[in-house]
Design a protein around this motif. Structure first.
Motif, PDB file in Angstrom:
ATOM      1  N   MET A   1       0.823  -1.192   0.000  1.00 27.03           N
ATOM      2  CA  MET A   1       0.000   0.000   0.000  1.00 27.03           C
ATOM      3  C   MET A   1       0.866   1.255   0.000  1.00 27.03           C
ATOM      4  O   MET A   1       0.816   2.070  -0.886  1.00 27.03           O
ATOM      5  CB  MET A   1      -0.923   0.009   1.223  1.00 27.03           C
ATOM      6  CG  MET A   1      -1.818  -1.200   1.334  1.00 27.03           C
ATOM      7  SD  MET A   1      -3.023  -1.268   0.011  1.00 27.03           S
ATOM      8  CE  MET A   1      -3.751  -2.856   0.318  1.00 27.03           C
ATOM      9  N   ALA A   2       1.690   1.402   1.027  1.00 27.76           N
ATOM     10  CA  ALA A   2       2.487   2.614   1.156  1.00 27.76           C
ATOM     11  C   ALA A   2       3.467   2.766   0.007  1.00 27.76           C
ATOM     12  O   ALA A   2       3.647   3.844  -0.538  1.00 27.76           O
ATOM     13  CB  ALA A   2       3.227   2.609   2.491  1.00 27.76           C
ATOM     14  N   LEU A   3       4.124   1.666  -0.372  1.00 23.74           N
ATOM     15  CA  LEU A   3       5.091   1.762  -1.458  1.00 23.74           C
ATOM     16  C   LEU A   3       4.408   2.132  -2.763  1.00 23.74           C
ATOM     17  O   LEU A   3       4.925   2.904  -3.562  1.00 23.74           O
ATOM     18  CB  LEU A   3       5.846   0.434  -1.609  1.00 23.74           C
ATOM     19  CG  LEU A   3       6.852   0.113  -0.499  1.00 23.74           C
ATOM     20  CD1 LEU A   3       7.543  -1.203  -0.787  1.00 23.74           C
ATOM     21  CD2 LEU A   3       7.879   1.216  -0.375  1.00 23.74           C
ATOM     22  N   LEU A 393       7.643  -4.788  13.361  1.00 16.48           N
ATOM     23  CA  LEU A 393       9.049  -5.024  13.051  1.00 16.48           C
ATOM     24  C   LEU A 393       9.119  -6.107  11.983  1.00 16.48           C
ATOM     25  O   LEU A 393       8.534  -7.189  12.156  1.00 16.48           O
ATOM     26  CB  LEU A 393       9.797  -5.445  14.311  1.00 16.48           C
ATOM     27  CG  LEU A 393       9.708  -4.426  15.462  1.00 16.48           C
ATOM     28  CD1 LEU A 393      10.268  -5.016  16.749  1.00 16.48           C
ATOM     29  CD2 LEU A 393      10.430  -3.143  15.110  1.00 16.48           C
ATOM     30  N   PHE A 394       9.837  -5.842  10.892  1.00 17.29           N
ATOM     31  CA  PHE A 394       9.781  -6.760   9.755  1.00 17.29           C
ATOM     32  C   PHE A 394      11.043  -6.633   8.904  1.00 17.29           C
ATOM     33  O   PHE A 394      11.813  -5.678   9.027  1.00 17.29           O
ATOM     34  CB  PHE A 394       8.550  -6.462   8.900  1.00 17.29           C
ATOM     35  CG  PHE A 394       8.623  -5.160   8.149  1.00 17.29           C
ATOM     36  CD1 PHE A 394       8.903  -5.133   6.797  1.00 17.29           C
ATOM     37  CD2 PHE A 394       8.439  -3.949   8.810  1.00 17.29           C
ATOM     38  CE1 PHE A 394       8.996  -3.934   6.108  1.00 17.29           C
ATOM     39  CE2 PHE A 394       8.523  -2.746   8.132  1.00 17.29           C
ATOM     40  CZ  PHE A 394       8.800  -2.742   6.774  1.00 17.29           C
ATOM     41  N   PRO A 399      10.746  -8.951  -0.667  1.00 21.25           N
ATOM     42  CA  PRO A 399       9.374  -8.643  -1.082  1.00 21.25           C
ATOM     43  C   PRO A 399       8.345  -9.297  -0.177  1.00 21.25           C
ATOM     44  O   PRO A 399       7.286  -8.727   0.080  1.00 21.25           O
ATOM     45  CB  PRO A 399       9.300  -9.198  -2.514  1.00 21.25           C
ATOM     46  CG  PRO A 399      10.718  -9.273  -2.978  1.00 21.25           C
ATOM     47  CD  PRO A 399      11.537  -9.568  -1.757  1.00 21.25           C
ATOM     48  N   GLU A 400       8.672 -10.494   0.321  1.00 15.56           N
ATOM     49  CA  GLU A 400       7.727 -11.197   1.189  1.00 15.56           C
ATOM     50  C   GLU A 400       7.517 -10.445   2.503  1.00 15.56           C
ATOM     51  O   GLU A 400       6.386 -10.351   3.008  1.00 15.56           O
ATOM     52  CB  GLU A 400       8.226 -12.616   1.484  1.00 15.56           C
ATOM     53  CG  GLU A 400       8.315 -13.535   0.277  1.00 15.56           C
ATOM     54  CD  GLU A 400       9.574 -13.285  -0.571  1.00 15.56           C
ATOM     55  OE1 GLU A 400       9.643 -13.812  -1.692  1.00 15.56           O
ATOM     56  OE2 GLU A 400      10.475 -12.544  -0.080  1.00 15.56           O
ATOM     57  N   ALA A 407       0.026  -6.096   4.050  1.00 15.41           N
ATOM     58  CA  ALA A 407      -1.237  -6.820   4.180  1.00 15.41           C
ATOM     59  C   ALA A 407      -1.798  -6.662   5.593  1.00 15.41           C
ATOM     60  O   ALA A 407      -3.012  -6.500   5.778  1.00 15.41           O
ATOM     61  CB  ALA A 407      -1.031  -8.294   3.849  1.00 15.41           C
ATOM     62  N   PHE A 408      -0.916  -6.670   6.595  1.00 13.80           N
ATOM     63  CA  PHE A 408      -1.362  -6.467   7.972  1.00 13.80           C
ATOM     64  C   PHE A 408      -1.964  -5.074   8.148  1.00 13.80           C
ATOM     65  O   PHE A 408      -3.025  -4.920   8.767  1.00 13.80           O
ATOM     66  CB  PHE A 408      -0.192  -6.655   8.943  1.00 13.80           C
ATOM     67  CG  PHE A 408      -0.489  -6.181  10.332  1.00 13.80           C
ATOM     68  CD1 PHE A 408      -1.272  -6.944  11.187  1.00 13.80           C
ATOM     69  CD2 PHE A 408      -0.027  -4.952  10.781  1.00 13.80           C
ATOM     70  CE1 PHE A 408      -1.573  -6.498  12.467  1.00 13.80           C
ATOM     71  CE2 PHE A 408      -0.317  -4.497  12.058  1.00 13.80           C
ATOM     72  CZ  PHE A 408      -1.097  -5.277  12.905  1.00 13.80           C
TER      73      PHE A 408
END
Length: 470
Positions: A1-3, A393-394, A399-400, A407-408
């Motif tokens: 979304m943001a990207l 935190l990710f 890409p995953e 998605a969250f």
């Protein structure tokens, strides 16, 4: 979304070249095109990629701002206002290039009217700077978003924070602004009177516009008297629902709490480690009461009874300044405490807001979502307003990892909207939440576009934020 929303726009290369020549001659050393200067004015304090302006002008007066806007308006070049860069949704990015106006040198307190409980400041004044200036007057400015943000930026993003449950948000505490509009002229939206029925409420139009309608050059603020007594403390609960039930009962019973913050168990673990605290690692409420010796003692006792009724532990409170400061410093350091849980990971800070009667349900569903998808994401919230933040935190190198966090965020926003909430209680839309604004307000966004077109026909003010104009 943001990207996806942060995509680069079409650059006006000829116009940018012309404006660079004009401003270099006009501002000398206060005009900078070095990459390090430009990079410092595009950081987004989140994972949205930085999009650098073509130059930075360090404004010192309203006349400087007008000169920049006039040059940019003539050549149809973007103008992006920059305070301290603490915004969280890419508001200071320059997707089409253009000129960043740095307000750090427009940091004067212009007027304090102690008898009227108001003041007027330039946009570069920071929250902490203002309160230090006001200390000897017995007054303070109560809006506290955590970061030492600039007043202009706080007004532009309609900021709030930990004190909002008692003192409101920026929209409640800005009496008037002056702003430079697309023709390069400065307008004043209101006088200092506490209420007015004179025409459109232009002040509220600029507050929260995220710099898309004009550039603020001063802000007139409502002030408050420093309380005679301040007491604060913490109380642990067996579940988020129990903590939220205590919040709802506190608000409904009219207990005049100044701050009431919710930290989930993961956030408490992070704060204990980072800030050297020893609290139980359970859902916890941090509270603060303002008043006299008698009223804060009464309010603290009332909350202790409510907490016990909702299954909470002992409410330990104190009026000791050092102990209170330690508690609230830990709360303000929650971002860094969370980052320290996994320093090798990137972080996305997002927020939603729901009616407080739905807060427990929304937070519990969000925690279940976090657990189901194996995410590390502490939660902290301004519980008295139904507003909470999630710091996810990710791994932003894959890409995953990016797909999982976006998605969250999408699920979180849909969940809040389904509960008649909003996709952002205080971070703003910026680049990161444009698609959710459309879901939230539908056709009202078209009306916003019409306002934008009327006030900024060439879309020079902070383009690519809030919504796409074309």
């Amino acid at each position: 979304m943001a990207l996806a929303d942060a995509k680069a726009g079409i650059r006006n290369e000829a116009g940018i070249a012309a404006v660079l020549g004009i401003l270099k001659q006009a501002f000398g050393e206060r005009f900078q095109t070095g990459e390090s200067f430009r990079a410092q004015h595009a950081h987004t304090t989140t994972y949205i990629p930085a999009q650098l302006p073509d130059a930075v002008v360090f404004a010192e007066t309203s006349e400087d701002v007008q000169a920049v806007v006039r040059a940019c308006a003539e050549h149809k070049v973007p103008v992006i206002a920059f305070g301290t860069g603490s915004s969280l949704e890419g508001q200071v990015n320059a997707p089409q290039g253009g000129i960043s106006i740095d307000f750090s040198r427009m940091n004067r307190v212009l007027e304090v009217n102690a008898e009227d409980l108001d003041c007027t400041v330039e946009p570069g004044v920071t929250r902490e700077q203002l309160n230090n200036y006001l200390r000897d007057t017995g007054l303070f400015f109560p809006i506290d978003p955590g970061a030492n943000a600039s007043i202009g930026g706080m007004a532009s993003t309609r900021a709030s924070g930990t004190n909002a449950v008692r003192y409101g948000t920026m929209k409640d505490n800005v009496l008037a602004v002056t702003a430079v509009t697309a023709n390069g002229e400065e307008i004043r939206t209101a006088r200092r009177a506490r209420k007015s029925s004179a025409g459109y409420d232009l002040t509220r139009l600029f507050v929260g516009a995220e710099g898309t309608l004009g550039v603020l050059t001063s802000v007139t603020l409502r002030l408050q008297g420093i309380p005679q007594k301040i007491a604060g403390g913490a109380c642990a609960f067996p579940s988020v629902k129990a903590a939220c039930d205590a919040v709802i009962m506190t608000i409904q019973m009219g207990v005049p709490v100044a701050r009431i913050e919710l930290l989930d168990a993961v956030q408490m673990r992070a704060c204990n480690r980072y800030s050297g605290l020893t609290y139980d690692e359970q859902p916890t409420l941090f509270l603060e009461f303002h008043g006299t010796d008698e009223t804060v003692a009464l309010q603290s006792a009332q909350f202790a009874e409510i907490a016990a009724e909702c299954g909470g532990g002992e409410f330990v409170w104190t009026s000791n300044l050092e102990e209170r400061n330690k508690l609230w410093k830990a709360r303000h350091d929650a971002y860094w405490a969370s980052r320290a849980l996994a320093p090798e990971l990137a972080a996305l800070s997002t927020d939603v807001c729901v009616p407080i009667s739905r807060l427990a349900e929304c937070v519990a569903a969000t925690q279940a979502d976090i657990e189901e998808h194996g995410l590390l994401a502490p939660i902290v919230g301004h519980a008295g307003d139904g507003n909470f933040h999630v710091l996810v935190l990710f791994d932003d190198k894959t890409p995953e990892g990016i797909a999982a966090v976006e998605a969250f965020v999408a699920r979180l926003n849909r969940r809040a909207l389904a509960m008649d909430g909003t996709c952002t209680g205080e971070h703003g839309i910026g680049q990161g939440k444009m698609s959710f604004l459309e879901q939230e307000l539908g056709g009202a966004v078209d009306l916003m576009r019409q306002v934008k077109q009327a006030l900024d026909p060439d879309a020079i003010f902070n383009p690519g934020k809030i919504f796409q104009t074309h």
